[in-house]
Design a protein around this motif. Structure first.
Motif, PDB file in Angstrom:
ATOM      1  N   CYS A  59     -18.602  69.879  -4.257  1.00  0.00           N
ATOM      2  CA  CYS A  59     -17.921  68.168  -4.480  1.00  0.00           C
ATOM      3  C   CYS A  59     -19.597  68.184  -5.224  1.00  0.00           C
ATOM      4  O   CYS A  59     -20.713  68.403  -4.219  1.00  0.00           O
ATOM      5  CB  CYS A  59     -17.729  67.825  -3.531  1.00  0.00           C
ATOM      6  N   SER A  60     -19.615  67.085  -6.367  1.00  0.00           N
ATOM      7  CA  SER A  60     -20.766  66.655  -6.958  1.00  0.00           C
ATOM      8  C   SER A  60     -20.769  65.721  -6.897  1.00  0.00           C
ATOM      9  O   SER A  60     -19.761  64.665  -7.260  1.00  0.00           O
ATOM     10  CB  SER A  60     -21.585  67.424  -8.457  1.00  0.00           C
ATOM     11  N   MET A  61     -22.091  64.805  -6.562  1.00  0.00           N
ATOM     12  CA  MET A  61     -22.371  62.796  -6.586  1.00  0.00           C
ATOM     13  C   MET A  61     -23.473  62.414  -7.347  1.00  0.00           C
ATOM     14  O   MET A  61     -24.144  62.163  -6.642  1.00  0.00           O
ATOM     15  CB  MET A  61     -22.037  63.128  -4.738  1.00  0.00           C
ATOM     16  N   SER A  62     -23.642  63.152  -8.743  1.00  0.00           N
ATOM     17  CA  SER A  62     -24.316  62.526 -10.182  1.00  0.00           C
ATOM     18  C   SER A  62     -23.882  62.234 -10.883  1.00  0.00           C
ATOM     19  O   SER A  62     -22.295  62.821 -11.292  1.00  0.00           O
ATOM     20  CB  SER A  62     -25.537  63.622  -9.674  1.00  0.00           C
ATOM     21  N   ASP A  63     -23.954  60.636 -11.623  1.00  0.00           N
ATOM     22  CA  ASP A  63     -23.458  60.748 -12.632  1.00  0.00           C
ATOM     23  C   ASP A  63     -23.285  61.330 -13.748  1.00  0.00           C
ATOM     24  O   ASP A  63     -23.444  61.446 -14.902  1.00  0.00           O
ATOM     25  CB  ASP A  63     -23.111  59.162 -12.964  1.00  0.00           C
ATOM     26  N   GLU A  64     -24.450  62.190 -13.890  1.00  0.00           N
ATOM     27  CA  GLU A  64     -25.341  63.032 -14.518  1.00  0.00           C
ATOM     28  C   GLU A  64     -24.458  63.852 -15.395  1.00  0.00           C
ATOM     29  O   GLU A  64     -24.824  63.610 -16.666  1.00  0.00           O
ATOM     30  CB  GLU A  64     -26.567  64.381 -14.162  1.00  0.00           C
ATOM     31  N   THR A  65     -23.265  63.884 -14.645  1.00  0.00           N
ATOM     32  CA  THR A  65     -22.633  64.838 -16.575  1.00  0.00           C
ATOM     33  C   THR A  65     -21.285  64.507 -16.166  1.00  0.00           C
ATOM     34  O   THR A  65     -20.200  65.566 -17.153  1.00  0.00           O
ATOM     35  CB  THR A  65     -22.431  66.473 -15.604  1.00  0.00           C
ATOM     36  N   ILE A  66     -21.371  63.336 -16.009  1.00  0.00           N
ATOM     37  CA  ILE A  66     -19.832  62.916 -16.125  1.00  0.00           C
ATOM     38  C   ILE A  66     -19.462  61.558 -17.503  1.00  0.00           C
ATOM     39  O   ILE A  66     -18.536  62.310 -17.962  1.00  0.00           O
ATOM     40  CB  ILE A  66     -19.534  60.982 -15.637  1.00  0.00           C
ATOM     41  N   PRO A  67     -20.729  61.940 -18.390  1.00  0.00           N
ATOM     42  CA  PRO A  67     -20.316  61.870 -19.570  1.00  0.00           C
ATOM     43  C   PRO A  67     -19.130  62.806 -20.778  1.00  0.00           C
ATOM     44  O   PRO A  67     -18.207  62.820 -21.454  1.00  0.00           O
ATOM     45  CB  PRO A  67     -21.156  61.779 -20.289  1.00  0.00           C
ATOM     46  N   ASP A  68     -19.719  64.710 -19.850  1.00  0.00           N
ATOM     47  CA  ASP A  68     -19.319  65.735 -20.352  1.00  0.00           C
ATOM     48  C   ASP A  68     -17.799  65.860 -19.787  1.00  0.00           C
ATOM     49  O   ASP A  68     -17.040  66.677 -20.319  1.00  0.00           O
ATOM     50  CB  ASP A  68     -20.267  66.578 -20.064  1.00  0.00           C
ATOM     51  N   ALA A  69     -17.431  65.247 -18.574  1.00  0.00           N
ATOM     52  CA  ALA A  69     -16.675  65.271 -18.110  1.00  0.00           C
ATOM     53  C   ALA A  69     -15.139  64.379 -18.658  1.00  0.00           C
ATOM     54  O   ALA A  69     -13.951  65.083 -18.513  1.00  0.00           O
ATOM     55  CB  ALA A  69     -16.286  64.915 -16.650  1.00  0.00           C
ATOM     56  N   GLU A  70     -15.611  63.866 -19.384  1.00  0.00           N
ATOM     57  CA  GLU A  70     -14.949  62.781 -20.243  1.00  0.00           C
ATOM     58  C   GLU A  70     -14.042  62.856 -21.366  1.00  0.00           C
ATOM     59  O   GLU A  70     -13.306  62.411 -22.158  1.00  0.00           O
ATOM     60  CB  GLU A  70     -15.270  61.091 -20.134  1.00  0.00           C
TER      61      GLU A  70
END
Length: 385
Positions: A59-70
């Motif tokens: 489980c990753s708990m940082s917003d670093e890659t959220i734009p890539d996931a979206e």
């Protein structure tokens, strides 16, 4: 007994354990040790231990890659799911990269669909977790654990015997006992250490791959804490806070920081990053190892279960044993099971236990840190100690 380092240094080492273990994971891979990555407390890691594999939480708990996931996932999805998928698809998580198989589970709908996409570029095995704890559900979950065992045997060309599973149960029960002895030092009033440091050890220990070696290290730390406490080294007496809700770690530690920076002290974590994953042992006397595993794991009080009496039982016990003055529930945005269940938790805490409750909804950004500080400060100021 090995002489332990000063407590601040030990806590810092555990806090950095996730990063420090990247190299160790590569060394294990180079030696041909199988690596099993997982995303949930329901993962029966005894099977991994039994076959000599290294197991690691992903489980990753940082917003670093959220734009890539979206690019693939909806924006209004739980940040834990988006972050986990983002770190996987960008190859920014070494643990995901080194995992020979990633084990998923049908806890929530978002994760189930994420595993489908993840399966397009990684070997993903999904366990069918029942969302109830009835006897019929136990039969299904036992069959799923056996099915997973058979999958591991075929994938890694190994035989996993009952005796090997029993040894895996013994090793992991010993880890749970040692970690429980650690967090029970917080029953003292005032407490010997900060809740943030307690969490660093609980979370950091999950990235130590020699499971059998963990109890000795943790027990030495507990002895050092008790020694320091007896010498008068302790935290100031402050309102005692229990943290419950979604998995903690990474960005969400801003909630714990807000509590401890503004007059409170976190004495226990009910969440699956804390007591929920440690409290119950696997029955070592049960001759049917798969029945023993199924019963232990299915009894975890996660909000995906309906009804969910085991969460209330653990929560009530922790409130009493740790003399809790207030409960803070941290819920991630769009985590629907915890969001909906928060009303039941508030009722239980305030009406049944007579303890003040504060619910906070957050994500992995820093945008709400000021608001969190304001709300939590006001909450702590109203507590009577």
């Amino acid at each position: 007994m090995e002489i332990i380092k000063d407590l601040p240094e030990v806590f810092e080492e555990f806090a950095e354990q996730r990063k420090k273990s990247f190299l160790e994971m590569k060394e294990l891979k180079d030696k041909g040790v199988p690596v099993i990555g997982s995303y949930c407390t329901y993962f029966p890691q005894e099977l991994g231990t039994a076959m000599g594999a290294a197991t690691v939480g992903l489980c990753s708990m940082s917003d670093e890659t959220i734009p890539d996931a979206e690019k693939d996932l909806p924006k209004n999805l739980c940040p834990l799911i988006k972050a986990s998928y983002g770190f996987a698809i960008t190859d920014k998580c070494p643990y995901f990269y080194f995992s020979d198989v990633v084990v998923g589970e049908t806890t929530c709908d978002g994760k189930k669909k994420m595993y489908e996409y993840m399966g397009e570029f990684k070997d993903v095995y999904t366990m069918e977790l029942p969302n109830t704890q009835k006897e019929e559900a136990l039969k299904l979950w036992k069959s799923e654990i056996i099915r997973f065992k058979e999958y591991l045997e075929k994938k890694f060309d190994v035989e996993i015997t009952d005796d090997m599973v029993r040894e895996g149960i013994r090793i992991n029960n010993n880890v749970r006992r040692s970690l429980k002895r650690l967090y029970e030092v917080m029953k003292n009033d005032p407490v010997p250490i900060k809740g943030m440091n307690l969490f660093h050890v609980l979370y950091g220990s999950t990235f130590k791959f020699d499971r059998a070696a963990i109890p000795a290290e943790v027990d030495a730390l507990v002895a050092k804490i008790k020694e320091e406490y007896a010498a008068g080294n302790m935290e100031e007496k402050k309102p005692r806070i229990l943290v419950t809700g979604c998995p903690m770690g990474g960005a969400t530690m801003k909630v714990v920081k807000a509590i401890e920076d503004n007059g409170g002290i976190v004495v226990t974590f009910e969440s699956c990053s804390g007591a929920k994953s440690i409290d119950k042992l696997v029955d070592e006397d049960n001759p049917d190892v798969y029945d023993a595993l199924a019963r232990r794991y299915l009894n975890i009080g996660c909000s995906v279960m309906t009804p969910n009496p085991n969460r209330l039982e653990l929560l009530g016990r922790l409130i009493d044993e740790y003399k809790v003055d207030g409960v803070v529930e941290m819920v991630l945005q769009a985590c629907h099971t915890y969001n909906v269940e928060s009303k039941a938790i508030e009722r239980f805490v305030t009406e049944k236990k007579g303890v003040p409750y504060l619910g906070v909804e957050t994500d992995y950004s820093r945008a709400d840190v000021g608001q969190l500080n304001t709300r939590i400060t006001a909450f702590i100021e109203m507590l009577e100690v």
